[in-house]
Motif scaffolding. Sequence first.
Motif, PDB file in Angstrom:
ATOM      1  N   THR A  69      38.017  -2.799  -6.253  1.00  0.00           N
ATOM      2  CA  THR A  69      36.655  -3.784  -6.631  1.00  0.00           C
ATOM      3  C   THR A  69      35.702  -3.748  -5.571  1.00  0.00           C
ATOM      4  O   THR A  69      34.599  -3.408  -6.372  1.00  0.00           O
ATOM      5  CB  THR A  69      37.406  -5.399  -6.694  1.00  0.00           C
ATOM      6  OG1 THR A  69      38.204  -5.356  -7.517  1.00  0.00           O
ATOM      7  CG2 THR A  69      36.074  -6.011  -7.025  1.00  0.00           C
ATOM      8  N   LEU A  73      32.173  -2.127  -6.744  1.00  0.00           N
ATOM      9  CA  LEU A  73      30.923  -2.869  -6.667  1.00  0.00           C
ATOM     10  C   LEU A  73      29.873  -2.187  -5.689  1.00  0.00           C
ATOM     11  O   LEU A  73      28.494  -2.410  -6.249  1.00  0.00           O
ATOM     12  CB  LEU A  73      31.297  -4.295  -5.779  1.00  0.00           C
ATOM     13  CG  LEU A  73      30.189  -5.433  -5.918  1.00  0.00           C
ATOM     14  CD1 LEU A  73      30.105  -5.709  -7.491  1.00  0.00           C
ATOM     15  CD2 LEU A  73      30.987  -6.687  -5.209  1.00  0.00           C
ATOM     16  N   ARG A 186      25.470 -11.010  -8.756  1.00  0.00           N
ATOM     17  CA  ARG A 186      26.412 -12.230  -8.913  1.00  0.00           C
ATOM     18  C   ARG A 186      27.286 -11.846 -10.142  1.00  0.00           C
ATOM     19  O   ARG A 186      28.502 -12.197 -10.036  1.00  0.00           O
ATOM     20  CB  ARG A 186      25.716 -13.331  -9.195  1.00  0.00           C
ATOM     21  CG  ARG A 186      24.883 -14.087  -7.735  1.00  0.00           C
ATOM     22  CD  ARG A 186      24.491 -15.481  -8.088  1.00  0.00           C
ATOM     23  NE  ARG A 186      23.830 -15.800  -6.631  1.00  0.00           N
ATOM     24  CZ  ARG A 186      22.649 -15.890  -6.501  1.00  0.00           C
ATOM     25  NH1 ARG A 186      21.786 -15.337  -7.430  1.00  0.00           N
ATOM     26  NH2 ARG A 186      21.829 -16.327  -5.316  1.00  0.00           N
ATOM     27  N   MET A 187      26.573 -11.566 -11.281  1.00  0.00           N
ATOM     28  CA  MET A 187      27.335 -11.311 -12.402  1.00  0.00           C
ATOM     29  C   MET A 187      28.258 -10.001 -12.222  1.00  0.00           C
ATOM     30  O   MET A 187      29.503  -9.983 -12.555  1.00  0.00           O
ATOM     31  CB  MET A 187      26.390 -11.017 -13.506  1.00  0.00           C
ATOM     32  CG  MET A 187      27.141 -10.812 -14.849  1.00  0.00           C
ATOM     33  SD  MET A 187      25.889 -10.373 -16.276  1.00  0.00           S
ATOM     34  CE  MET A 187      24.799 -11.632 -16.054  1.00  0.00           C
ATOM     35  N   THR A 189      29.493  -9.171  -9.540  1.00  0.00           N
ATOM     36  CA  THR A 189      30.802  -9.502  -8.585  1.00  0.00           C
ATOM     37  C   THR A 189      31.893 -10.198  -9.448  1.00  0.00           C
ATOM     38  O   THR A 189      33.146  -9.983  -9.221  1.00  0.00           O
ATOM     39  CB  THR A 189      30.252 -10.415  -7.475  1.00  0.00           C
ATOM     40  OG1 THR A 189      29.316  -9.568  -6.625  1.00  0.00           O
ATOM     41  CG2 THR A 189      31.192 -10.791  -6.521  1.00  0.00           C
ATOM     42  N   ALA A 190      31.396 -10.948 -10.427  1.00  0.00           N
ATOM     43  CA  ALA A 190      32.407 -11.717 -11.037  1.00  0.00           C
ATOM     44  C   ALA A 190      33.342 -10.920 -12.035  1.00  0.00           C
ATOM     45  O   ALA A 190      34.454 -11.108 -12.246  1.00  0.00           O
ATOM     46  CB  ALA A 190      31.613 -12.823 -11.959  1.00  0.00           C
ATOM     47  N   THR A 235      38.678 -13.165  -6.897  1.00  0.00           N
ATOM     48  CA  THR A 235      37.359 -13.284  -7.569  1.00  0.00           C
ATOM     49  C   THR A 235      36.544 -14.289  -7.083  1.00  0.00           C
ATOM     50  O   THR A 235      35.484 -13.954  -6.927  1.00  0.00           O
ATOM     51  CB  THR A 235      37.600 -12.989  -9.201  1.00  0.00           C
ATOM     52  OG1 THR A 235      38.471 -12.009  -9.388  1.00  0.00           O
ATOM     53  CG2 THR A 235      36.359 -12.609  -9.746  1.00  0.00           C
ATOM     54  N   VAL A 236      37.039 -15.499  -7.319  1.00  0.00           N
ATOM     55  CA  VAL A 236      36.215 -16.489  -6.790  1.00  0.00           C
ATOM     56  C   VAL A 236      35.789 -16.388  -5.259  1.00  0.00           C
ATOM     57  O   VAL A 236      34.549 -16.865  -4.978  1.00  0.00           O
ATOM     58  CB  VAL A 236      37.040 -17.948  -7.071  1.00  0.00           C
ATOM     59  CG1 VAL A 236      36.118 -18.962  -6.474  1.00  0.00           C
ATOM     60  CG2 VAL A 236      37.142 -18.123  -8.697  1.00  0.00           C
ATOM     61  N   TRP A 239      32.995 -13.720  -5.198  1.00  0.00           N
ATOM     62  CA  TRP A 239      31.980 -14.372  -5.701  1.00  0.00           C
ATOM     63  C   TRP A 239      31.017 -15.249  -4.888  1.00  0.00           C
ATOM     64  O   TRP A 239      29.979 -15.229  -4.669  1.00  0.00           O
ATOM     65  CB  TRP A 239      32.040 -14.897  -7.197  1.00  0.00           C
ATOM     66  CG  TRP A 239      30.651 -15.468  -7.758  1.00  0.00           C
ATOM     67  CD1 TRP A 239      30.007 -14.414  -8.754  1.00  0.00           C
ATOM     68  CD2 TRP A 239      30.162 -16.591  -7.568  1.00  0.00           C
ATOM     69  NE1 TRP A 239      28.928 -15.394  -9.058  1.00  0.00           N
ATOM     70  CE2 TRP A 239      28.986 -16.248  -8.475  1.00  0.00           C
ATOM     71  CE3 TRP A 239      30.261 -17.893  -6.972  1.00  0.00           C
ATOM     72  CZ2 TRP A 239      28.066 -17.641  -8.733  1.00  0.00           C
ATOM     73  CZ3 TRP A 239      29.454 -18.811  -6.827  1.00  0.00           C
ATOM     74  CH2 TRP A 239      28.420 -18.684  -7.895  1.00  0.00           C
ATOM     75  N   TRP A 240      31.869 -16.204  -4.128  1.00  0.00           N
ATOM     76  CA  TRP A 240      31.392 -17.216  -3.399  1.00  0.00           C
ATOM     77  C   TRP A 240      30.878 -16.789  -2.133  1.00  0.00           C
ATOM     78  O   TRP A 240      29.699 -16.830  -1.620  1.00  0.00           O
ATOM     79  CB  TRP A 240      32.184 -18.231  -3.132  1.00  0.00           C
ATOM     80  CG  TRP A 240      31.771 -19.346  -1.964  1.00  0.00           C
ATOM     81  CD1 TRP A 240      31.157 -20.409  -2.345  1.00  0.00           C
ATOM     82  CD2 TRP A 240      31.717 -19.359  -0.468  1.00  0.00           C
ATOM     83  NE1 TRP A 240      30.949 -21.225  -1.265  1.00  0.00           N
ATOM     84  CE2 TRP A 240      31.240 -20.511  -0.162  1.00  0.00           C
ATOM     85  CE3 TRP A 240      32.392 -18.338   0.522  1.00  0.00           C
ATOM     86  CZ2 TRP A 240      31.187 -20.657   1.277  1.00  0.00           C
ATOM     87  CZ3 TRP A 240      32.163 -18.657   1.912  1.00  0.00           C
ATOM     88  CH2 TRP A 240      31.638 -19.694   2.129  1.00  0.00           C
ATOM     89  N   VAL A 242      29.408 -13.540  -1.702  1.00  0.00           N
ATOM     90  CA  VAL A 242      28.398 -12.786  -2.195  1.00  0.00           C
ATOM     91  C   VAL A 242      27.154 -13.646  -2.609  1.00  0.00           C
ATOM     92  O   VAL A 242      25.941 -13.666  -2.045  1.00  0.00           O
ATOM     93  CB  VAL A 242      28.487 -11.719  -3.497  1.00  0.00           C
ATOM     94  CG1 VAL A 242      27.120 -11.196  -3.985  1.00  0.00           C
ATOM     95  CG2 VAL A 242      29.661 -10.822  -3.062  1.00  0.00           C
ATOM     96  N   ASP A 243      27.691 -14.859  -3.321  1.00  0.00           N
ATOM     97  CA  ASP A 243      26.544 -15.805  -3.517  1.00  0.00           C
ATOM     98  C   ASP A 243      25.640 -16.497  -2.205  1.00  0.00           C
ATOM     99  O   ASP A 243      24.738 -16.651  -2.041  1.00  0.00           O
ATOM    100  CB  ASP A 243      27.188 -16.868  -4.333  1.00  0.00           C
ATOM    101  CG  ASP A 243      26.294 -18.108  -4.721  1.00  0.00           C
ATOM    102  OD1 ASP A 243      25.188 -17.865  -5.283  1.00  0.00           O
ATOM    103  OD2 ASP A 243      26.296 -19.156  -4.306  1.00  0.00           O
TER     104      ASP A 243
END
Length: 260
Positions: A69, A73, A186-187, A189-190, A235-236, A239-240, A242-243
């Motif tokens: 992943t 990415l 963000r998208m 990454t999800a 995944t969460v 995402w967190w 990266v956010d």
Amino acid sequence: MNGPVMHARALVALRPAVTLAGLVGVWAALAQWGGVPPYMLPSPAAVARALWTQRAQLAPASLTTLEETLLGLVLGIGAGSALAIGMALWAPLRRWVMPMVLLSQAVPVFALAPLLVLWFGFGMSSKVVMAVLVIFFPVTSALGDGLRQTEPGWMDLARTMGAARWRVLVHIRLPAALPAFASGVRMATAIAPIGAVVGEWVGASSGLGFLMQTANTRFQTDLMFAALLVLAAMTVSLWWAVDRVLARALYWQPGHADID
């Protein structure tokens, strides 16, 4: 002042916990009283046991999927950004390449996965390429839209002052496009793990997708759910992270207050 801020942060942290607890409660009730066989819907307790007893399988599989992943990415964001910048600098490139980019999204990833495994083998390469294909379009589209929607007044001022094209890109267009680019990242990454797992389902010797496929053939539904929960948590968390990085990098953007 600190009191209200800390209270707001506590509420932000509490909301997902309450939602998660409610979902687990509904899951437990269905497994206990819903009349669903355990091989179709294992209980949360059975899945928790599988998480612990099968940790020797889950841990290396998680690391494999995470590595695929992350590589997908990084490569997807880099390739998508380069193409978006190229199309912004040279309009004919957009007219020639954009239809191909759209076509790549029109073909279901499940249809491409067997071909990628055939071309790139059962190793990590085919999964990384699949992840790149999944996230390529969101990054290209988001950054491209951001570059095209630069404030016209800024562009007129730059032309009036005789700024070179690359200076306009570096100092005006790219900074103005960063919020849109961040949304695309963000998208990406999800959905990046989707590409890796789909590739593992089609052909692999390790990874969470491979583990889920193997557990499915053996009717080990509790292990399937355990692998799915690990994938969701990974995944969460990704995402967190990266956010948070993007929020700090774009601290000047509205909506990035500490309590958000």
